[in-house]
Scaffold this motif. Structure first.
Motif, PDB file in Angstrom:
ATOM      1  N   ARG A 161      -4.582   9.917 -29.969  1.00  0.00           N
ATOM      2  CA  ARG A 161      -5.848  10.593 -30.241  1.00  0.00           C
ATOM      3  C   ARG A 161      -5.711  12.090 -30.510  1.00  0.00           C
ATOM      4  O   ARG A 161      -6.656  12.696 -31.035  1.00  0.00           O
ATOM      5  CB  ARG A 161      -6.805  10.384 -29.065  1.00  0.00           C
ATOM      6  N   LEU A 162      -4.595  12.705 -30.141  1.00  0.00           N
ATOM      7  CA  LEU A 162      -4.465  14.148 -30.305  1.00  0.00           C
ATOM      8  C   LEU A 162      -4.530  14.539 -31.780  1.00  0.00           C
ATOM      9  O   LEU A 162      -3.897  13.913 -32.632  1.00  0.00           O
ATOM     10  CB  LEU A 162      -3.155  14.645 -29.701  1.00  0.00           C
ATOM     11  N   ARG A 163      -5.293  15.592 -32.069  1.00  0.00           N
ATOM     12  CA  ARG A 163      -5.466  16.091 -33.440  1.00  0.00           C
ATOM     13  C   ARG A 163      -5.492  17.620 -33.435  1.00  0.00           C
ATOM     14  O   ARG A 163      -5.985  18.220 -32.483  1.00  0.00           O
ATOM     15  CB  ARG A 163      -6.797  15.605 -34.044  1.00  0.00           C
ATOM     16  N   GLU A 170     -11.283  18.883 -24.425  1.00  0.00           N
ATOM     17  CA  GLU A 170     -11.630  17.592 -25.039  1.00  0.00           C
ATOM     18  C   GLU A 170     -10.498  16.585 -24.849  1.00  0.00           C
ATOM     19  O   GLU A 170     -10.747  15.410 -24.551  1.00  0.00           O
ATOM     20  CB  GLU A 170     -11.914  17.785 -26.527  1.00  0.00           C
ATOM     21  N   ALA A 171      -9.262  17.041 -25.010  1.00  0.00           N
ATOM     22  CA  ALA A 171      -8.116  16.143 -24.832  1.00  0.00           C
ATOM     23  C   ALA A 171      -8.032  15.652 -23.392  1.00  0.00           C
ATOM     24  O   ALA A 171      -7.798  14.457 -23.139  1.00  0.00           O
ATOM     25  CB  ALA A 171      -6.831  16.855 -25.230  1.00  0.00           C
ATOM     26  N   ALA A 172      -8.225  16.549 -22.425  1.00  0.00           N
ATOM     27  CA  ALA A 172      -8.163  16.157 -21.018  1.00  0.00           C
ATOM     28  C   ALA A 172      -9.263  15.154 -20.683  1.00  0.00           C
ATOM     29  O   ALA A 172      -9.043  14.191 -19.938  1.00  0.00           O
ATOM     30  CB  ALA A 172      -8.284  17.392 -20.128  1.00  0.00           C
ATOM     31  N   TRP A 173     -10.452  15.342 -21.261  1.00  0.00           N
ATOM     32  CA  TRP A 173     -11.561  14.426 -20.990  1.00  0.00           C
ATOM     33  C   TRP A 173     -11.295  13.051 -21.610  1.00  0.00           C
ATOM     34  O   TRP A 173     -11.605  12.022 -20.998  1.00  0.00           O
ATOM     35  CB  TRP A 173     -12.862  15.011 -21.486  1.00  0.00           C
ATOM     36  N   LEU A 174     -10.717  13.008 -22.796  1.00  0.00           N
ATOM     37  CA  LEU A 174     -10.345  11.730 -23.395  1.00  0.00           C
ATOM     38  C   LEU A 174      -9.401  10.966 -22.474  1.00  0.00           C
ATOM     39  O   LEU A 174      -9.553   9.752 -22.257  1.00  0.00           O
ATOM     40  CB  LEU A 174      -9.672  11.944 -24.754  1.00  0.00           C
ATOM     41  N   ALA A 175      -8.407  11.676 -21.942  1.00  0.00           N
ATOM     42  CA  ALA A 175      -7.448  11.030 -21.051  1.00  0.00           C
ATOM     43  C   ALA A 175      -8.116  10.534 -19.778  1.00  0.00           C
ATOM     44  O   ALA A 175      -7.868   9.410 -19.325  1.00  0.00           O
ATOM     45  CB  ALA A 175      -6.321  12.005 -20.716  1.00  0.00           C
ATOM     46  N   ALA A 188      -5.183  11.311 -10.373  1.00  0.00           N
ATOM     47  CA  ALA A 188      -4.388  11.729  -9.222  1.00  0.00           C
ATOM     48  C   ALA A 188      -4.560  13.216  -8.942  1.00  0.00           C
ATOM     49  O   ALA A 188      -4.356  13.666  -7.806  1.00  0.00           O
ATOM     50  CB  ALA A 188      -2.919  11.410  -9.466  1.00  0.00           C
ATOM     51  N   PHE A 189      -4.933  13.976  -9.977  1.00  0.00           N
ATOM     52  CA  PHE A 189      -5.143  15.421  -9.899  1.00  0.00           C
ATOM     53  C   PHE A 189      -5.846  15.821 -11.183  1.00  0.00           C
ATOM     54  O   PHE A 189      -5.972  15.003 -12.104  1.00  0.00           O
ATOM     55  CB  PHE A 189      -3.807  16.167  -9.759  1.00  0.00           C
ATOM     56  N   ASP A 190      -6.302  17.050 -11.260  1.00  0.00           N
ATOM     57  CA  ASP A 190      -6.937  17.515 -12.488  1.00  0.00           C
ATOM     58  C   ASP A 190      -5.921  17.483 -13.625  1.00  0.00           C
ATOM     59  O   ASP A 190      -4.844  18.095 -13.533  1.00  0.00           O
ATOM     60  CB  ASP A 190      -7.474  18.933 -12.320  1.00  0.00           C
ATOM     61  N   ILE A 191      -6.251  16.776 -14.695  1.00  0.00           N
ATOM     62  CA  ILE A 191      -5.328  16.610 -15.809  1.00  0.00           C
ATOM     63  C   ILE A 191      -5.039  17.956 -16.460  1.00  0.00           C
ATOM     64  O   ILE A 191      -5.939  18.777 -16.660  1.00  0.00           O
ATOM     65  CB  ILE A 191      -5.902  15.613 -16.828  1.00  0.00           C
ATOM     66  N   ILE A 192      -3.775  18.173 -16.783  1.00  0.00           N
ATOM     67  CA  ILE A 192      -3.346  19.408 -17.443  1.00  0.00           C
ATOM     68  C   ILE A 192      -3.115  19.126 -18.924  1.00  0.00           C
ATOM     69  O   ILE A 192      -2.379  18.200 -19.273  1.00  0.00           O
ATOM     70  CB  ILE A 192      -2.044  19.947 -16.814  1.00  0.00           C
ATOM     71  N   VAL A 193      -3.754  19.902 -19.764  1.00  0.00           N
ATOM     72  CA  VAL A 193      -3.433  19.956 -21.190  1.00  0.00           C
ATOM     73  C   VAL A 193      -3.275  21.438 -21.505  1.00  0.00           C
ATOM     74  O   VAL A 193      -4.236  22.205 -21.404  1.00  0.00           O
ATOM     75  CB  VAL A 193      -4.512  19.324 -22.076  1.00  0.00           C
ATOM     76  N   ALA A 194      -2.051  21.850 -21.839  1.00  0.00           N
ATOM     77  CA  ALA A 194      -1.751  23.266 -22.049  1.00  0.00           C
ATOM     78  C   ALA A 194      -1.102  23.426 -23.418  1.00  0.00           C
ATOM     79  O   ALA A 194       0.018  22.952 -23.630  1.00  0.00           O
ATOM     80  CB  ALA A 194      -0.824  23.784 -20.958  1.00  0.00           C
ATOM     81  N   HIS A 203       0.686  25.137 -14.270  1.00  0.00           N
ATOM     82  CA  HIS A 203      -0.516  24.438 -13.824  1.00  0.00           C
ATOM     83  C   HIS A 203      -1.758  24.992 -14.522  1.00  0.00           C
ATOM     84  O   HIS A 203      -2.790  25.250 -13.897  1.00  0.00           O
ATOM     85  CB  HIS A 203      -0.667  24.515 -12.304  1.00  0.00           C
ATOM     86  N   HIS A 204      -1.661  25.151 -15.820  1.00  0.00           N
ATOM     87  CA  HIS A 204      -2.796  25.631 -16.610  1.00  0.00           C
ATOM     88  C   HIS A 204      -3.981  24.676 -16.501  1.00  0.00           C
ATOM     89  O   HIS A 204      -3.816  23.451 -16.481  1.00  0.00           O
ATOM     90  CB  HIS A 204      -2.368  25.746 -18.077  1.00  0.00           C
ATOM     91  N   ARG A 205      -5.185  25.232 -16.461  1.00  0.00           N
ATOM     92  CA  ARG A 205      -6.402  24.432 -16.466  1.00  0.00           C
ATOM     93  C   ARG A 205      -6.925  24.348 -17.894  1.00  0.00           C
ATOM     94  O   ARG A 205      -7.083  25.387 -18.564  1.00  0.00           O
ATOM     95  CB  ARG A 205      -7.464  25.046 -15.549  1.00  0.00           C
ATOM     96  N   PRO A 206      -7.190  23.159 -18.410  1.00  0.00           N
ATOM     97  CA  PRO A 206      -7.622  23.023 -19.804  1.00  0.00           C
ATOM     98  C   PRO A 206      -8.859  23.858 -20.112  1.00  0.00           C
ATOM     99  O   PRO A 206      -9.809  23.901 -19.333  1.00  0.00           O
ATOM    100  CB  PRO A 206      -7.924  21.529 -19.936  1.00  0.00           C
ATOM    101  N   GLY A 207      -8.828  24.509 -21.272  1.00  0.00           N
ATOM    102  CA  GLY A 207      -9.948  25.332 -21.694  1.00  0.00           C
ATOM    103  C   GLY A 207     -10.358  25.021 -23.122  1.00  0.00           C
ATOM    104  O   GLY A 207     -10.143  23.903 -23.611  1.00  0.00           O
ATOM    105  N   ASP A 208     -10.895  26.002 -23.785  1.00  0.00           N
ATOM    106  CA  ASP A 208     -11.443  25.795 -25.129  1.00  0.00           C
ATOM    107  C   ASP A 208     -10.467  26.158 -26.242  1.00  0.00           C
ATOM    108  O   ASP A 208     -10.849  26.169 -27.417  1.00  0.00           O
ATOM    109  CB  ASP A 208     -12.736  26.606 -25.290  1.00  0.00           C
TER     110      ASP A 208
END
Length: 366
Positions: A161-163, A170-175, A188-194, A203-208
């Motif tokens: 799904r990554l584009r 958005e990527a973290a929410w899809l996962a 298991a924990f807050d998903i990381i997409v960096a 341990h970046h927190r997904p943003g915009d």
């Protein structure tokens, strides 16, 4: 008492005898669950040489009776634990030497307990249950395998799904949506997409920030299944693989493979860490690998044993350990590859996570 929980309780009782303890209070909730099966958010276990009690409040009376039927239920009703201690102490035979989990009890709690029953000698104990939990039995491994399967499937779905143009959030929410609807009771924990430079933060927190072609994208996710956790990291690049990415990724992959080949039970966590760290250091990136190689995983996402530069304890056979070397470069990004393994006497007994390590995602339209 169920055979599984009885074995665990009896192992603790043997330690109580060795330490000359008359009773032991268990307050850490993962340890409460491990010993009794109770999954609620408020309970204390008490073990004596012959008895076993679970103390909880009105919210959990029925749940505790169902999940921990072999423990005597002691009902807390609108009173703090310290307030019922004098009467409960008498009910369990007025023990003189009582152990408590010093890593999980605050100084204030300990002081109120001492004041409530001054006759007791409170003896701090540390990691007694955690040491038992470090070695996984067949039932635990089955749950962890399922959690790993859900993580693998989620990573494969997200990879499809990554584009370019999609935000990290958005990527973290899809996962997370996929994980929760395909076998995971929770993340298991807050998903990381960096993405891009954000990948330099482990341990970046997904943003915009929007995903871009040619930049590293670190994805770290895990599932919880029946209380047990998984942990999986892959690093992707969209559309094209620049030379720098190719170089850094190859170093991290070699480091992980070196650890997987060389680790075995009985090695200290420091020795296991060095297997991967030496590869990264030899490539000139030693300062860019600032965390330990891995951690135990089970009822908690981080538990014993550990593999890192200061981890002196031997890793036992039957432990589940993550192996997650990484390189993090400020202004550019990061690469981390993480898998979960079962440690055996002769080496890695099983690699639990099986998601593809191929980092390249072909060009796709946004």
């Amino acid at each position: 008492m169920a055979a599984l929980h009885l074995r665990r309780v009896e192992a603790l009782r043997r330690r109580m005898v060795e330490a000359n303890l008359d009773a032991l209070f268990i307050t850490a909730l993962p340890n409460v669950r491990y010993l009794s099966g109770f999954t609620g958010s408020a309970a204390v276990l008490c073990l004596t040489r012959q008895g076993a009690w679970i103390l909880t409040d009105f919210r959990y009376w029925e749940q505790a009776a169902r999940q921990a039927p072999d423990f005597t239920l002691y009902r807390l009703q609108n009173r703090r634990f310290s307030q019922i201690l004098p009467e409960f102490w008498k009910e369990i035979g007025s023990p003189r030497r009582v152990g408590f989990e010093s890593a999980h009890v605050t100084v204030d709690q300990w002081l109120t307990w001492k004041e409530a029953v001054p006759e007791v000698e409170w003896v701090p104990v540390k990691d007694w249950v955690e040491a038992l939990r470090a070695v996984k039995d067949a039932e635990e491994l089955a749950r962890i395998r399922e959690a790993a399967r859900v993580a693998d499937a989620t990573m494969a779905y997200l990879r499809r799904r990554l584009r370019p143009g999609m935000t990290e959030r958005e990527a973290a929410w899809l996962a997370e949506q996929y994980l929760r609807t395909h076998g995971g009771e929770d993340v298991a924990f807050d998903i990381i997409v960096a993405s891009g430079p954000n990948g330099a933060m482990a341990h970046h927190r997904p943003g915009d920030r929007r995903l871009r072609a040619g930049e590293p994208i670190v994805v770290d996710l895990g599932a919880r299944v029946d209380g047990y956790h998984s942990d999986l990291t892959r690093t992707f690049v969209l559309g094209r693989m620049p030379r720098r990415f190719r170089e850094v990724y190859a170093v991290v992959l070699r480091a992980q493979e070196a650890a997987l080949r060389g680790m075995r039970a009985g090695m200290t966590g420091k020795e296991i860490d060095a297997l991967a760290r030496s590869v990264i250091e030899a490539a000139g990136y030693g300062e860019a690998f600032g965390h330990g190689l891995g951690h135990g995983i089970g009822l908690e996402i981080h538990e014993k044993p550990a593999a890192g530069p200061i981890a002196e304890d031997p890793v036992p056979a039957g432990a589940v350990l993550t192996v997650e070397p990484g390189i993090y470069l400020s202004g550019w990004g990061g690469v981390r590859i993480e898998d979960m393994v079962v440690v055996g006497e002769e080496g890695v007994r099983e690699i639990l996570t099986q998601a593809s390590r191929d980092p390249l995602i072909p060009a796709r339209s946004a």
